[in-house]
Design a protein around this motif. Structure first.
Motif, PDB file in Angstrom:
ATOM      1  N   GLY A  37       1.035  -1.116  -0.257  1.00 39.91           N
ATOM      2  CA  GLY A  37       0.259   0.139   0.335  1.00 39.91           C
ATOM      3  C   GLY A  37       1.241   1.570  -0.383  1.00 39.91           C
ATOM      4  O   GLY A  37       0.292   2.458   0.713  1.00 39.91           O
ATOM      5  N   ARG A  38       2.120   1.110  -1.100  1.00 35.34           N
ATOM      6  CA  ARG A  38       2.603   2.344  -0.671  1.00 35.34           C
ATOM      7  C   ARG A  38       2.588   3.118  -1.724  1.00 35.34           C
ATOM      8  O   ARG A  38       2.651   3.018  -3.155  1.00 35.34           O
ATOM      9  CB  ARG A  38       4.517   2.086  -0.555  1.00 35.34           C
ATOM     10  CG  ARG A  38       4.815   1.467   0.196  1.00 35.34           C
ATOM     11  CD  ARG A  38       6.412   0.685   0.465  1.00 35.34           C
ATOM     12  NE  ARG A  38       6.941  -0.385   1.740  1.00 35.34           N
ATOM     13  CZ  ARG A  38       7.286  -1.091   1.507  1.00 35.34           C
ATOM     14  NH1 ARG A  38       8.747  -1.074   0.289  1.00 35.34           N
ATOM     15  NH2 ARG A  38       7.149  -1.673   2.783  1.00 35.34           N
ATOM     16  N   LEU A  39       1.488   3.959  -1.489  1.00 36.94           N
ATOM     17  CA  LEU A  39       0.638   4.925  -3.133  1.00 36.94           C
ATOM     18  C   LEU A  39       1.958   6.008  -3.215  1.00 36.94           C
ATOM     19  O   LEU A  39       1.375   6.201  -4.181  1.00 36.94           O
ATOM     20  CB  LEU A  39      -0.084   5.882  -2.078  1.00 36.94           C
ATOM     21  CG  LEU A  39      -1.252   6.346  -3.841  1.00 36.94           C
ATOM     22  CD1 LEU A  39      -1.716   5.079  -4.169  1.00 36.94           C
ATOM     23  CD2 LEU A  39      -2.647   7.111  -2.871  1.00 36.94           C
ATOM     24  N   LEU A  40       2.609   6.816  -2.064  1.00 31.89           N
ATOM     25  CA  LEU A  40       3.823   7.497  -3.482  1.00 31.89           C
ATOM     26  C   LEU A  40       4.852   6.828  -3.962  1.00 31.89           C
ATOM     27  O   LEU A  40       4.822   7.312  -4.869  1.00 31.89           O
ATOM     28  CB  LEU A  40       4.380   8.091  -2.243  1.00 31.89           C
ATOM     29  CG  LEU A  40       3.390   9.343  -1.315  1.00 31.89           C
ATOM     30  CD1 LEU A  40       4.163  10.229   0.095  1.00 31.89           C
ATOM     31  CD2 LEU A  40       2.927   9.932  -3.214  1.00 31.89           C
ATOM     32  N   ALA A  41       5.150   5.739  -3.901  1.00 32.83           N
ATOM     33  CA  ALA A  41       6.216   5.047  -4.051  1.00 32.83           C
ATOM     34  C   ALA A  41       5.342   4.557  -5.812  1.00 32.83           C
ATOM     35  O   ALA A  41       6.136   4.404  -7.206  1.00 32.83           O
ATOM     36  CB  ALA A  41       6.839   3.334  -3.455  1.00 32.83           C
TER      37      ALA A  41
END
Length: 230
Positions: free
Chosen positions: A47-51
């Motif tokens: 869930g690492r949205l920015l990455a």
């Protein structure tokens, strides 16, 4: 570890069979051997949205799949990360992609129990029906007691009586796994039984004003309670 380091690590992993990069082991839920799990898969499952957005902006292929045909969308749904699912779908992720085990992103959403992921997939025309009986979304949701997922699938045309030879019906699966709330919902959502139809006919015949007189009828107490929904 930033995105550039992730990419370098992946390149090292791919360039030598003797390099075992721990961050690129296949998700244990998908297998038990080293695979070409990418930084995009890594960002999606956690869930690492920015990455995830940065990788896509740098040209990462949202439909890149592992040797088991697992896509980043599969991983985002398995992790229950609706925001990541939304981004992947916005950039053209294949909503009906299947793994070698016939798992679709929608099936994985039922594994995680994420109704938000499920609704996003359905909005993008994901099929709620199983590609193969080995991976039936409604049976998986019933098995895990994800009642909201079951409701959503039923409201999108999935048959409540879908009977799979080695599993049975969704109701059977829910009962077998002691998912009582889910079993109750399936019973409530199913077609009326003969007893229920009789009750409806009697109450309809008596009318609204005379329903209170059911308790005065010459009937066993259990039957009176049944007619009164007690």
């Amino acid at each position: 570890m930033d995105v550039e380091e992730e990419v370098i690590g992946l390149c090292l992993f791919r360039s030598s069979g003797r390099v075992t990069h721990p961050r690129y082991l296949l998700n244990p839920l998908m297998g038990d051997f080293v695979s070409d799990w990418s930084p995009l898969h890594e960002a999606s499952i956690h869930g690492r949205l920015l990455a995830l957005k940065k990788l896509i902006n740098q040209g990462a292929n949202v439909n890149f799949r592992t040797t088991d045909c697992v896509s980043p969308l599969h991983e985002a749904c398995l992790g229950g990360h609706a925001a990541c699912v939304s981004v992947l779908l916005k950039h053209g992720a294949n909503v009906n992609a299947t793994t070698i085990d016939w798992n679709t992103p929608l099936f994985n959403a039922c594994v995680s129990g994420s109704v938000d992921c499920l609704n996003l997939l359905l909005q993008h025309r994901a099929s709620p029906h199983p590609v193969c009986d080995l991976a039936s979304p409604i049976h998986e949701a019933a098995k895990r007691g994800h009642t909201k997922c079951v409701e959503t699938l039923l409201s999108n045309g999935v048959s409540i009586d879908h009977n799979i030879k080695h599993l049975g019906t969704p109701l059977y699966v829910a009962c077998e796994n002691q998912q009582l709330k889910c079993a109750k919902k399936l019973l409530e959502s199913g077609p009326f039984s003969l007893m229920q139809l009789c009750r409806l006919c009697i109450r309809s015949y008596l009318g609204v004003k005379k329903k209170k007189r059911i308790s005065e009828l010459m009937l066993p107490d259990e039957l009176k309670k049944f007619l009164l929904y007690v």
